[in-house]
Write an enzyme that holds these catalytic residues in place. Structure first.
Site, PDB file in Angstrom:
ATOM      1  N   LYS A  13       0.831  -1.212   0.000  1.00 52.20           N
ATOM      2  CA  LYS A  13       0.000   0.000   0.000  1.00 52.20           C
ATOM      3  C   LYS A  13       0.862   1.257   0.000  1.00 52.20           C
ATOM      4  CE  LYS A  13      -2.229  -1.009   3.853  1.00 52.20           C
ATOM      5  NZ  LYS A  13      -1.522  -2.247   4.259  1.00 52.20           N
ATOM      6  N   ARG A  89      -9.432   0.409   9.011  1.00 56.13           N
ATOM      7  CA  ARG A  89      -8.969  -0.946   9.305  1.00 56.13           C
ATOM      8  C   ARG A  89     -10.040  -1.745  10.051  1.00 56.13           C
ATOM      9  NH1 ARG A  89      -3.171   0.530   9.009  1.00 56.13           N
ATOM     10  NH2 ARG A  89      -1.857  -1.310   9.234  1.00 56.13           N
ATOM     11  N   ARG A 123      11.896  -4.712   4.781  1.00 49.78           N
ATOM     12  CA  ARG A 123      11.545  -3.311   4.499  1.00 49.78           C
ATOM     13  C   ARG A 123      12.467  -2.333   5.218  1.00 49.78           C
ATOM     14  NH1 ARG A 123       5.446  -1.473   5.065  1.00 49.78           N
ATOM     15  NH2 ARG A 123       5.657  -2.126   7.233  1.00 49.78           N
ATOM     16  N   ARG A 156      11.467  -0.073  10.604  1.00 47.65           N
ATOM     17  CA  ARG A 156      10.390   0.226  11.543  1.00 47.65           C
ATOM     18  C   ARG A 156      10.446  -0.731  12.727  1.00 47.65           C
ATOM     19  NH1 ARG A 156       4.896   0.803   8.075  1.00 47.65           N
ATOM     20  NH2 ARG A 156       4.141  -0.267   9.935  1.00 47.65           N
ATOM     21  N   ARG A 167       0.644  -8.448  13.779  1.00 48.33           N
ATOM     22  CA  ARG A 167      -0.018  -7.520  12.848  1.00 48.33           C
ATOM     23  C   ARG A 167      -0.791  -8.279  11.782  1.00 48.33           C
ATOM     24  NH1 ARG A 167       4.848  -4.507  10.794  1.00 48.33           N
ATOM     25  NH2 ARG A 167       3.411  -3.311   9.510  1.00 48.33           N
TER      26      ARG A 167
HETATM   27  P1  AMP Z   1       0.905   0.897   8.991  1.00 44.00           P
HETATM   28  O1  AMP Z   1       2.020   1.846   8.770  1.00 44.00           O
HETATM   29  O2  AMP Z   1      -0.320   1.209   8.158  1.00 44.00           O
HETATM   30  O3  AMP Z   1       1.341  -0.546   8.851  1.00 44.00           O
HETATM   31  O4  AMP Z   1       0.426   1.074  10.502  1.00 44.00           O
HETATM   32  C1  AMP Z   1       1.312   0.810  11.583  1.00 44.00           C
HETATM   33  C2  AMP Z   1       0.520   0.548  12.854  1.00 44.00           C
HETATM   34  O5  AMP Z   1      -0.250   1.716  13.197  1.00 44.00           O
HETATM   35  C3  AMP Z   1      -0.520  -0.565  12.745  1.00 44.00           C
HETATM   36  O6  AMP Z   1       0.055  -1.851  12.963  1.00 44.00           O
HETATM   37  C4  AMP Z   1      -1.495  -0.173  13.867  1.00 44.00           C
HETATM   38  O7  AMP Z   1      -0.966  -0.484  15.143  1.00 44.00           O
HETATM   39  C5  AMP Z   1      -1.523   1.348  13.741  1.00 44.00           C
HETATM   40  N1  AMP Z   1      -2.558   1.784  12.784  1.00 44.00           N
HETATM   41  C6  AMP Z   1      -2.374   2.305  11.551  1.00 44.00           C
HETATM   42  N2  AMP Z   1      -3.546   2.601  10.969  1.00 44.00           N
HETATM   43  C7  AMP Z   1      -4.508   2.249  11.850  1.00 44.00           C
HETATM   44  C8  AMP Z   1      -5.929   2.287  11.830  1.00 44.00           C
HETATM   45  N3  AMP Z   1      -6.617   2.729  10.766  1.00 44.00           N
HETATM   46  N4  AMP Z   1      -6.584   1.845  12.926  1.00 44.00           N
HETATM   47  C9  AMP Z   1      -5.927   1.413  14.022  1.00 44.00           C
HETATM   48  N5  AMP Z   1      -4.590   1.323  14.101  1.00 44.00           N
HETATM   49  C10 AMP Z   1      -3.875   1.737  13.026  1.00 44.00           C
END
Ligand code: AMP
Length: 209
Positions: A13, A89, A123, A156, A167
């Site tokens: 994404k 999400r 990554r 990260r 996750r």
């Molecule tokens: P990402 O960079 O999209 O993989 O997001 C990293 C982390 O942020 C995720 O594993 C969640 O812990 C939190 N996170 C990101 N977006 C959301 C969302 N829409 N709702 C809840 N937690 C989120």
């Protein structure tokens, strides 16, 4: 065009968002990036966010929705093309979004789980320009250094194997339900997330036409 990218962690994404930003003038709403910035700069909610993210859990809907509403309020004044990456999400978030924002198309990046793990463990990211690399599939020209600006790349904290597994589980238990949710609404387009970069871009260009 208002796009929503749906897919497991590591489905591509963020990388697809980079393409939409640089080639199609999209504004990017990534809740993950917003949360990381809050943590890095130790702003309000930083400790609360960390307590969820570093366990591979979702941040509560109320806080996430509040932050997204604020971000969208700013962006919709300036941009017609907006891509949502990593939000919604949960079904609750999708219902909240429906009341404040109209999505034209939902792109679901479908990727096999073995490939997801390799993409996440490999990554690396540039903190400055946010470009995403992968040490296995798309490494930088010089080890550990961003091609764009020479900044050191970082991994990260939640791309650690034990957190990755959490996750992916969180995704399978919760976010996966959004595929049927948007399928029922009739605007979901499934794309093979293992396509080559060129094939993926061609596919996305055809969706944007
Ligand atoms: P990402 O960079 O999209 O993989 O997001 C990293 C982390 O942020 C995720 O594993 C969640 O812990 C939190 N996170 C990101 N977006 C959301 C969302 N829409 N709702 C809840 N937690 C989120």
């Amino acid at each position: 065009m208002k796009l929503l990218l749906l897919g497991a962690p590591g489905s591509g994404k963020g990388t697809l968002s980079e393409y939409l930003i640089s080639k199609h003038n999209f504004a990017h709403v990534s809740t993950g990036n917003i949360f990381r910035k809050v943590i890095d700069e130790n702003l309000e909610y930083a400790d609360e966010l960390k307590s969820y993210i570093l366990k591979g859990l979702l941040v509560p809907n109320d806080l996430t929705n509040k932050i997204v509403k604020q971000e969208l309020g700013e962006l919709t004044k300036k941009y017609t093309n907006i891509v949502m990456d990593g939000y919604p999400r949960t079904i609750e978030q999708a219902e909240f979004l429906k009341n404040i924002f109209t999505i034209d198309k939902v792109i679901y990046l479908n990727v096999d789980s073995d490939l997801l793990v390799k993409r996440l463990t490999g990554r690396r990211m540039c903190n400055k320009c946010k470009k995403i690399y992968n040490i296995y599939f798309s490494p930088p020209k010089k080890d550990g250094v961003c091609d764009n600006d020479g900044e050191l790349l970082f991994q990260r904290k939640d791309d650690d194997l034990s957190i990755i597994q959490e996750r992916i589980q969180t995704y399978n238990q919760t976010t996966f339900l959004l595929i049927d949710y948007y399928k029922d609404k009739g605007n979901l387009i499934e794309v093979d997330g293992a396509l080559s970069t060129e094939e993926l871009h061609e596919k996305i260009n055809s969706i944007l036409r």
